[in-house]
Motif scaffolding. Structure first.
Motif, PDB file in Angstrom:
ATOM      1  N   PHE A 281       6.528  44.969  33.876  1.00 34.44           N
ATOM      2  CA  PHE A 281       5.628  44.475  32.827  1.00 34.44           C
ATOM      3  C   PHE A 281       4.255  44.122  33.397  1.00 34.44           C
ATOM      4  O   PHE A 281       3.216  44.441  32.807  1.00 34.44           O
ATOM      5  CB  PHE A 281       6.247  43.257  32.141  1.00 34.44           C
ATOM      6  CG  PHE A 281       5.407  42.725  31.018  1.00 34.44           C
ATOM      7  CD1 PHE A 281       5.309  43.411  29.821  1.00 34.44           C
ATOM      8  CD2 PHE A 281       4.701  41.546  31.165  1.00 34.44           C
ATOM      9  CE1 PHE A 281       4.535  42.932  28.783  1.00 34.44           C
ATOM     10  CE2 PHE A 281       3.923  41.051  30.129  1.00 34.44           C
ATOM     11  CZ  PHE A 281       3.846  41.745  28.941  1.00 34.44           C
ATOM     12  N   LEU A 282       4.235  43.472  34.552  1.00 36.75           N
ATOM     13  CA  LEU A 282       2.959  43.111  35.168  1.00 36.75           C
ATOM     14  C   LEU A 282       2.173  44.361  35.569  1.00 36.75           C
ATOM     15  O   LEU A 282       0.943  44.390  35.468  1.00 36.75           O
ATOM     16  CB  LEU A 282       3.196  42.207  36.382  1.00 36.75           C
ATOM     17  CG  LEU A 282       3.718  40.802  36.051  1.00 36.75           C
ATOM     18  CD1 LEU A 282       3.969  40.019  37.323  1.00 36.75           C
ATOM     19  CD2 LEU A 282       2.744  40.055  35.151  1.00 36.75           C
ATOM     20  N   ASP A 283       2.894  45.403  36.018  1.00 40.25           N
ATOM     21  CA  ASP A 283       2.211  46.660  36.326  1.00 40.25           C
ATOM     22  C   ASP A 283       1.568  47.243  35.069  1.00 40.25           C
ATOM     23  O   ASP A 283       0.445  47.773  35.112  1.00 40.25           O
ATOM     24  CB  ASP A 283       3.203  47.675  36.918  1.00 40.25           C
ATOM     25  CG  ASP A 283       3.620  47.289  38.334  1.00 40.25           C
ATOM     26  OD1 ASP A 283       2.909  46.468  38.961  1.00 40.25           O
ATOM     27  OD2 ASP A 283       4.661  47.803  38.797  1.00 40.25           O
ATOM     28  N   ALA A 284       2.286  47.154  33.935  1.00 39.21           N
ATOM     29  CA  ALA A 284       1.744  47.669  32.678  1.00 39.21           C
ATOM     30  C   ALA A 284       0.522  46.864  32.244  1.00 39.21           C
ATOM     31  O   ALA A 284      -0.471  47.418  31.757  1.00 39.21           O
ATOM     32  CB  ALA A 284       2.823  47.628  31.587  1.00 39.21           C
ATOM     33  N   VAL A 285       0.595  45.525  32.435  1.00 40.05           N
ATOM     34  CA  VAL A 285      -0.556  44.684  32.098  1.00 40.05           C
ATOM     35  C   VAL A 285      -1.758  45.056  32.956  1.00 40.05           C
ATOM     36  O   VAL A 285      -2.883  45.195  32.471  1.00 40.05           O
ATOM     37  CB  VAL A 285      -0.207  43.190  32.262  1.00 40.05           C
ATOM     38  CG1 VAL A 285      -1.453  42.321  32.115  1.00 40.05           C
ATOM     39  CG2 VAL A 285       0.826  42.766  31.232  1.00 40.05           C
TER      40      VAL A 285
END
Length: 201
Positions: free
Chosen positions: A31-35
């Motif tokens: 999720f943090l990579d997507a953000v």
């Protein structure tokens, strides 16, 4: 994953792990990579908009001055600097749940900060563009009004000159007609040459 919105970040729910407390580390990392990817995309789009604005301002300057601006004089805008997630990654000894919560809070904070700054900058750019457009329109209207007034004055002057020439033409025709009439009267009243010779003998 599609580009994230603020609601996606705020409403994201992580699955709890089965055998220990906290969130699934892989899911949080993904999720943090997507953000991060979404923020980079937004930053790239913002840079593109800033460059387009600079090009538009350059074009306005060229139109106002009447001379093209050399490429060396064209403004270049630095890319918008964004903090990275690595600046606030917790230390290895921090509990996993606290680590995930802290990273999620950081993601929300960075996202909100970026959106706020983007909105402010967008409002400023829009305000400046509107002010310049209004100035250009106002100047064009003033030039148009001056040109119209000058043309109307020239039209009035030409109409007066035409009327003066018409009066002169009428007077000239009248004088010419009178003069020709007097000549005809003299010709009609004078005896011809044969009659003058007869009377003389």
């Amino acid at each position: 994953m599609a580009q994230l919105t603020a609601d996606d970040v705020v409403l994201k729910v992580f699955q709890a792990t089965k055998f220990r407390e906290g969130y699934d580390q892989v899911e949080v990392d993904d999720f943090l990579d997507a953000v991060a990817l979404s923020m980079r995309t937004l930053a790239a789009e913002n840079d593109e908009l800033r460059n387009k604005l600079a090009a538009a301002e350059l074009r306005i300057a060229e139109l106002e001055s009447g001379a093209p601006v050399a490429p060396a004089e064209r403004p270049t805008l630095p890319p918008l600097a964004l903090p990275t997630f690595m600046e606030a990654v917790p230390s290895p000894g921090a509990p996993e749940e606290e680590s995930a919560t802290g990273m999620l809070a950081l993601a929300r904070k960075l996202h909100d900060q970026y959106v706020t700054e983007g909105q402010k900058e967008g409002d400023q750019i829009l305000s400046e563009a509107k002010a310049k457009a209004a100035g250009i329109v106002r100047e064009a209207e003033e030039v148009s009004a001056r040109t119209k007034a000058r043309l109307e004055q020239e039209q009035a002057d030409l109409e007066r000159e035409i009327e003066s020439l018409r009066i002169f033409e009428r007077d000239y025709r009248t004088r010419l007609r009178t003069y020709l009439g007097s000549l005809l009267s003299e010709i009609d009243g004078a005896p011809d040459k044969g009659q003058r010779d007869t009377l003389g003998s």
